[in-house]
Design an enzyme around this catalytic site. Sequence first.
Site, PDB file in Angstrom:
ATOM      1  N   TYR A  54     -11.745   9.674   2.355  1.00  0.00           N
ATOM      2  CA  TYR A  54     -12.986   9.517   3.113  1.00  0.00           C
ATOM      3  C   TYR A  54     -12.630   9.841   4.518  1.00  0.00           C
ATOM      4  CZ  TYR A  54     -11.729   4.992   4.919  1.00  0.00           C
ATOM      5  OH  TYR A  54     -11.132   3.906   5.341  1.00  0.00           O
ATOM      6  N   TYR A  65       0.393   4.738  -2.208  1.00  0.00           N
ATOM      7  CA  TYR A  65       0.307   6.063  -1.654  1.00  0.00           C
ATOM      8  C   TYR A  65       1.093   7.046  -2.136  1.00  0.00           C
ATOM      9  CZ  TYR A  65      -2.037   3.623   2.268  1.00  0.00           C
ATOM     10  OH  TYR A  65      -2.878   2.791   2.857  1.00  0.00           O
ATOM     11  N   ARG A 105       0.963  -1.085   0.043  1.00  0.00           N
ATOM     12  CA  ARG A 105       0.006  -0.095  -0.144  1.00  0.00           C
ATOM     13  C   ARG A 105       0.921   1.231   0.084  1.00  0.00           C
ATOM     14  NH1 ARG A 105      -2.803  -3.035   3.733  1.00  0.00           N
ATOM     15  NH2 ARG A 105      -2.338  -1.888   5.341  1.00  0.00           N
TER      16      ARG A 105
HETATM   17  C1  LIG Z   1      -6.707   4.049   6.458  1.00  0.00           C
HETATM   18  S1  LIG Z   1      -7.808   4.441   8.257  1.00  0.00           S
HETATM   19  C2  LIG Z   1      -8.721   5.704   7.267  1.00  0.00           C
HETATM   20  C3  LIG Z   1      -9.438   6.511   8.567  1.00  0.00           C
HETATM   21  C4  LIG Z   1     -10.181   7.682   8.116  1.00  0.00           C
HETATM   22  N1  LIG Z   1      -9.500   8.728   7.636  1.00  0.00           N
HETATM   23  C5  LIG Z   1     -11.156   8.138   8.999  1.00  0.00           C
HETATM   24  O1  LIG Z   1     -11.157   9.518   9.466  1.00  0.00           O
HETATM   25  O2  LIG Z   1     -12.052   7.542   9.738  1.00  0.00           O
HETATM   26  C6  LIG Z   1      -9.030   3.014   7.782  1.00  0.00           C
HETATM   27  C7  LIG Z   1      -9.449   2.302   9.075  1.00  0.00           C
HETATM   28  O3  LIG Z   1     -10.306   3.281   9.447  1.00  0.00           O
HETATM   29  C8  LIG Z   1     -11.291   2.707  10.532  1.00  0.00           C
HETATM   30  N2  LIG Z   1     -12.529   2.821   9.469  1.00  0.00           N
HETATM   31  C9  LIG Z   1     -12.804   3.234   8.140  1.00  0.00           C
HETATM   32  N3  LIG Z   1     -14.197   3.226   7.788  1.00  0.00           N
HETATM   33  C10 LIG Z   1     -14.699   2.789   8.935  1.00  0.00           C
HETATM   34  C11 LIG Z   1     -16.088   2.771   9.540  1.00  0.00           C
HETATM   35  N4  LIG Z   1     -17.153   2.728   8.452  1.00  0.00           N
HETATM   36  N5  LIG Z   1     -16.403   2.356  10.844  1.00  0.00           N
HETATM   37  C12 LIG Z   1     -15.528   2.126  11.509  1.00  0.00           C
HETATM   38  N6  LIG Z   1     -14.314   2.409  11.392  1.00  0.00           N
HETATM   39  C13 LIG Z   1     -13.929   2.694   9.991  1.00  0.00           C
HETATM   40  C14 LIG Z   1     -11.087   1.359  10.315  1.00  0.00           C
HETATM   41  O4  LIG Z   1     -10.147   0.962  11.738  1.00  0.00           O
HETATM   42  C15 LIG Z   1     -10.066   1.055   9.012  1.00  0.00           C
HETATM   43  O5  LIG Z   1      -9.346  -0.021   8.991  1.00  0.00           O
END
Ligand SMILES: C[S@@+](CC[C@H](N)C(=O)[O-])C[C@H]1O[C@@H](n2cnc3c(N)ncnc32)[C@H](O)[C@@H]1O
Length: 266
Positions: free
Chosen positions: A117, A95, A91
């Site tokens: 997101y 990036y 990854r």
């Molecule tokens: C690369 S990070 C991105 C986080 C994102 N930037 C944010 O602000 O939530 C990805 C992680 O965020 C968390 N995540 C992303 N989507 C989620 C959701 N719908 N519900 C709960 N946790 C989420 C999970 O732990 C996932 O592995």
Amino acid sequence: MKYASELTGAASSIVRLMDAVQPLPVPTPSLTVVGTGIRAVSQLTLEAVAAMAGAEALLHVIGEPIQEEALLAINPNAKTMTDLYADGLERSHTYEAMILEVMAELEKGKRTVAAFYGHPGVFTYPSHESVRRARAAGFPARMLPGISAADCLYADLGIDPGEGCQAYEATSFLLHLPPVDPSAYLLLWQVGTIGNWTYESAGYDLSSFPILVDALARIYGTAHLATLYEAPFDPRGNARVERMPIASLPSAYLTPASTLLIPPLG
Ligand SMILES: C[S@@+](CC[C@H](N)C(=O)[O-])C[C@H]1O[C@@H](n2cnc3c(N)ncnc32)[C@H](O)[C@@H]1O
């Protein structure tokens, strides 16, 4: 998308509103990094919509169809960068390719917006690094906050991080085993991709997850209740909230969107 024309109209009104609220012209070229929230459309901030609507180049890493269509309704130039992920590719390489795409638009002289997101600065490397590189190359660059998965979790699970909250990326937690304060909340991100450096569209090898669970059991005991949490991406959806003893975690269903919450002891 059913409400594309409403969204396009709303975006024009929001641009006029933000021009009145913050009458500072956005320089060209410049970089604005925005977050689009978790729940599609409904968690977009006014300033993110205005920035995206006014972009000459709008690149995004969303990967959720309703939100991607929403961005197209806000700005028909919207272009995904999720196609840079490739099975088996680290990854970190993806990036880097994203950062280079953002920089290429800036170097063409465009008012560029990169949308991620959630909150763009929360557990997201290419957003922060794009801002750093843009500034180092002499371009004005800023980041606008968004609603992160953690914000949704605080609301849905009724917890206040002010009571004490530690947050770690799961693989890094497992590698470094930092000291944990068991009287505070512990949030573990990316448990559903733990131990994997590559992108895998067909699913991740989660054989290191039980090692994480053992480490948690040593701190909290096997009976302590943990919560697996997923906020809905669909505006009509519900959160997935599963409470279980730490001992049961190895058989839990994990996805790349899972976040693990361990509440304080006692
Ligand atoms: C690369 S990070 C991105 C986080 C994102 N930037 C944010 O602000 O939530 C990805 C992680 O965020 C968390 N995540 C992303 N989507 C989620 C959701 N719908 N519900 C709960 N946790 C989420 C999970 O732990 C996932 O592995």
